[in-house]
Motif scaffolding. Sequence first.
Motif, PDB file in Angstrom:
ATOM      1  N   GLU A  13       1.150  44.559  -4.731  1.00 59.08           N
ATOM      2  CA  GLU A  13      -0.085  43.838  -4.416  1.00 59.08           C
ATOM      3  C   GLU A  13       0.006  43.158  -3.061  1.00 59.08           C
ATOM      4  OE1 GLU A  13      -3.006  40.352  -6.285  1.00 59.08           O
ATOM      5  OE2 GLU A  13      -1.112  40.867  -7.268  1.00 59.08           O
ATOM      6  N   ALA A  14       1.149  42.535  -2.782  1.00 60.11           N
ATOM      7  CA  ALA A  14       1.323  41.866  -1.488  1.00 60.11           C
ATOM      8  C   ALA A  14       1.301  42.872  -0.344  1.00 60.11           C
ATOM      9  CB  ALA A  14       2.635  41.085  -1.476  1.00 60.11           C
ATOM     10  N   ALA A  15       1.931  44.037  -0.560  1.00 65.37           N
ATOM     11  CA  ALA A  15       1.955  45.066   0.481  1.00 65.37           C
ATOM     12  C   ALA A  15       0.550  45.583   0.766  1.00 65.37           C
ATOM     13  CB  ALA A  15       2.868  46.216   0.057  1.00 65.37           C
ATOM     14  N   ARG A  16      -0.210  45.843  -0.289  1.00 71.99           N
ATOM     15  CA  ARG A  16      -1.589  46.321  -0.093  1.00 71.99           C
ATOM     16  C   ARG A  16      -2.430  45.273   0.624  1.00 71.99           C
ATOM     17  NH1 ARG A  16      -0.525  48.229  -5.290  1.00 71.99           N
ATOM     18  NH2 ARG A  16      -1.618  46.461  -6.236  1.00 71.99           N
ATOM     19  N   ASN A  17      -2.271  44.014   0.233  1.00 71.56           N
ATOM     20  CA  ASN A  17      -3.040  42.941   0.875  1.00 71.56           C
ATOM     21  C   ASN A  17      -2.704  42.827   2.358  1.00 71.56           C
ATOM     22  OD1 ASN A  17      -4.352  42.268  -1.487  1.00 71.56           O
ATOM     23  ND2 ASN A  17      -2.924  40.627  -2.036  1.00 71.56           N
ATOM     24  N   GLU A  18      -1.425  43.017   2.694  1.00 72.40           N
ATOM     25  CA  GLU A  18      -1.037  42.949   4.109  1.00 72.40           C
ATOM     26  C   GLU A  18      -1.629  44.116   4.898  1.00 72.40           C
ATOM     27  OE1 GLU A  18       2.717  41.895   5.511  1.00 72.40           O
ATOM     28  OE2 GLU A  18       3.277  40.694   3.758  1.00 72.40           O
ATOM     29  N   LEU A  19      -1.700  45.285   4.275  1.00 76.43           N
ATOM     30  CA  LEU A  19      -2.319  46.429   4.944  1.00 76.43           C
ATOM     31  C   LEU A  19      -3.802  46.170   5.179  1.00 76.43           C
ATOM     32  CD1 LEU A  19      -0.786  49.606   3.235  1.00 76.43           C
ATOM     33  CD2 LEU A  19      -0.269  48.680   5.493  1.00 76.43           C
ATOM     34  N   TYR A  20      -4.497  45.686   4.163  1.00 78.66           N
ATOM     35  CA  TYR A  20      -5.920  45.403   4.308  1.00 78.66           C
ATOM     36  C   TYR A  20      -6.165  44.337   5.374  1.00 78.66           C
ATOM     37  CZ  TYR A  20      -7.117  48.099   0.113  1.00 78.66           C
ATOM     38  OH  TYR A  20      -7.317  49.104  -0.787  1.00 78.66           O
ATOM     39  N   ALA A  21      -5.252  43.371   5.452  1.00 78.85           N
ATOM     40  CA  ALA A  21      -5.414  42.292   6.428  1.00 78.85           C
ATOM     41  C   ALA A  21      -5.388  42.814   7.859  1.00 78.85           C
ATOM     42  CB  ALA A  21      -4.321  41.241   6.229  1.00 78.85           C
ATOM     43  N   LEU A  22      -4.664  43.919   8.081  1.00 77.87           N
ATOM     44  CA  LEU A  22      -4.593  44.483   9.434  1.00 77.87           C
ATOM     45  C   LEU A  22      -5.962  44.935   9.935  1.00 77.87           C
ATOM     46  CD1 LEU A  22      -1.330  46.629   9.254  1.00 77.87           C
ATOM     47  CD2 LEU A  22      -1.657  44.483  10.475  1.00 77.87           C
ATOM     48  N   LEU A  23      -6.851  45.300   9.000  1.00 76.23           N
ATOM     49  CA  LEU A  23      -8.180  45.763   9.400  1.00 76.23           C
ATOM     50  C   LEU A  23      -9.014  44.644  10.002  1.00 76.23           C
ATOM     51  CD1 LEU A  23      -9.076  48.049   6.352  1.00 76.23           C
ATOM     52  CD2 LEU A  23      -8.244  48.737   8.604  1.00 76.23           C
ATOM     53  N   HIS A  24      -8.634  43.401   9.735  1.00 74.44           N
ATOM     54  CA  HIS A  24      -9.409  42.255  10.213  1.00 74.44           C
ATOM     55  C   HIS A  24      -8.710  41.516  11.345  1.00 74.44           C
ATOM     56  CE1 HIS A  24     -11.938  42.922   6.714  1.00 74.44           C
ATOM     57  NE2 HIS A  24     -10.858  42.878   5.947  1.00 74.44           N
ATOM     58  N   ARG A  25      -7.641  42.112  11.856  1.00 78.91           N
ATOM     59  CA  ARG A  25      -6.914  41.503  12.969  1.00 78.91           C
ATOM     60  C   ARG A  25      -7.027  42.394  14.198  1.00 78.91           C
ATOM     61  NH1 ARG A  25      -0.931  40.290  11.080  1.00 78.91           N
ATOM     62  NH2 ARG A  25      -0.921  39.238  13.124  1.00 78.91           N
ATOM     63  N   SER A  26      -7.215  41.778  15.349  1.00 76.67           N
ATOM     64  CA  SER A  26      -7.350  42.544  16.594  1.00 76.67           C
ATOM     65  C   SER A  26      -5.980  42.669  17.258  1.00 76.67           C
ATOM     66  CB  SER A  26      -8.350  41.852  17.534  1.00 76.67           C
ATOM     67  OG  SER A  26      -9.618  41.776  16.943  1.00 76.67           O
ATOM     68  N   LEU A  27      -5.138  43.487  16.652  1.00 77.91           N
ATOM     69  CA  LEU A  27      -3.806  43.699  17.213  1.00 77.91           C
ATOM     70  C   LEU A  27      -3.810  44.888  18.161  1.00 77.91           C
ATOM     71  CD1 LEU A  27      -1.547  43.322  14.029  1.00 77.91           C
ATOM     72  CD2 LEU A  27      -1.949  41.619  15.806  1.00 77.91           C
ATOM     73  N   PRO A  28      -2.979  44.866  19.209  1.00 77.02           N
ATOM     74  CA  PRO A  28      -2.806  46.059  20.034  1.00 77.02           C
ATOM     75  C   PRO A  28      -2.317  47.221  19.166  1.00 77.02           C
ATOM     76  CG  PRO A  28      -1.789  44.153  21.076  1.00 77.02           C
ATOM     77  CD  PRO A  28      -2.183  43.729  19.692  1.00 77.02           C
ATOM     78  N   ARG A  29      -2.647  48.430  19.583  1.00 78.86           N
ATOM     79  CA  ARG A  29      -2.312  49.613  18.790  1.00 78.86           C
ATOM     80  C   ARG A  29      -0.829  49.676  18.429  1.00 78.86           C
ATOM     81  NH1 ARG A  29      -3.958  55.100  21.468  1.00 78.86           N
ATOM     82  NH2 ARG A  29      -2.706  54.161  23.115  1.00 78.86           N
ATOM     83  N   LYS A  30       0.038  49.437  19.398  1.00 75.70           N
ATOM     84  CA  LYS A  30       1.473  49.531  19.156  1.00 75.70           C
ATOM     85  C   LYS A  30       1.919  48.531  18.099  1.00 75.70           C
ATOM     86  CE  LYS A  30       5.547  51.171  20.287  1.00 75.70           C
ATOM     87  NZ  LYS A  30       5.899  52.572  20.021  1.00 75.70           N
ATOM     88  N   GLN A  31       1.439  47.312  18.211  1.00 74.21           N
ATOM     89  CA  GLN A  31       1.837  46.273  17.269  1.00 74.21           C
ATOM     90  C   GLN A  31       1.324  46.572  15.862  1.00 74.21           C
ATOM     91  OE1 GLN A  31       0.952  42.362  18.728  1.00 74.21           O
ATOM     92  NE2 GLN A  31       1.479  41.349  16.817  1.00 74.21           N
ATOM     93  N   ALA A  32       0.097  47.077  15.756  1.00 74.27           N
ATOM     94  CA  ALA A  32      -0.467  47.411  14.446  1.00 74.27           C
ATOM     95  C   ALA A  32       0.314  48.543  13.783  1.00 74.27           C
ATOM     96  CB  ALA A  32      -1.936  47.790  14.599  1.00 74.27           C
TER      97      ALA A  32
END
Length: 398
Positions: A13-32
């Motif tokens: 559950e924590a892993a899935r939540n962290e993946l979903y959170a990436l969709l709402h963060r403006s990270l550079p491509r490499k960092q994402a």
Amino acid sequence: MKHSNASNSLSGEAARNELYALLHRSLPRKQAIERVVQIGANYLNLDHGHITSIDEAENQWEVIGSTDSPDGPYPDGLTAKLSDSYCRRTFQQSSPLALHDAGNQGWEDDHAYQLHQLDTYLGIRINAFGEPYGTICFVESEAREDPFSEVEQIFIELAGQILQKVLEETHHEKDLANRDRLISVLNRVLRHNLRNDLNVVHGNAQLLIEQTSGDEAKLASNIESKTTGLISLAEKARKLENLTRSVPVARPMDIVPIVSQTVSDVCDDHPTVNCSLDTPEQAISFAAPQLADALSELLENAAKHAGKEPAIDVAVHRNSDQITVQIEDDGPGLPPDERRILSGESEQPLSHGSGLGLALVYWILTNLDAEIDVATASSGTTVEVHLQRAESIPSPGN
């Protein structure tokens, strides 16, 4: 034999939540990309995770994000033959490839298994823009006691979908920005530089037809000069267009040969310029071959606008996290409109074709996630290109 996911450091559950959170963060491509693979490795409790881009026609496989250090088995920037990897199978199917004991699951005679001796593998193909792009996979030499669960396989499917969105969105954002600026620059160049130069060529051609005196040689030379300028502009425009179609991929490489060859080429073309070069034996940074085009434009600009006793000093410096290429000239200083181009600001009317060359510099360095600093004084201009430092260059096929 390694235990299954009982000792995972990150719950499903924590892993899935962290993946979903990436969709709402403006990270550079490499960092994402690196964040996705790290989340997966923590959840699956496997030693190695990496993301690849694949060129099936060229039989090439390249790591673009990894949990490994530069001296690990699958570091960032590693390239190898696709046929030597498990990913060749993964790339050909839409469902996950899950192996918990490959040597006892019918893979003992497989070339990739014999080469790498990986008993644990979980991977899935990544798509982008409706086409296969690469893979995300997690591997370990030791076998697991239990097969990968349905939940674990669903997780890697989700990771592949998140990566698809990251790749498409970051590419789309860069593509839109690049195309908007390209249209702006090319429109201005076509309206101003090319139109005015073509008028000069046309006028001189008419005069040459009418004149029969010794001025013919001078007029012909003028035509040749203007034609050469137009050819140069067209070449720079072509490079800009190509760059917007294929964004350079930064990878670990030694930039000293690139800098040395570029300085040699430009200074050979300008024999009256006194050139100096100071580099370490090696300077490994995240770069791409297109860096040579950017440096060439900066050096050409410095050579053409050097002082009465023209001199260009080039140096490569290393610090803990950056590699810096420094270019100093003794010219009158970079005009404000050209400094704005290098900083990515809106273009002002260009008085000559160097503006297009500097726009090329801006695009290349921006797409390599590099930074550029310009300091101008009455005694000259200093341009510094800052690249992210890399620890080492992966050995081919390592």
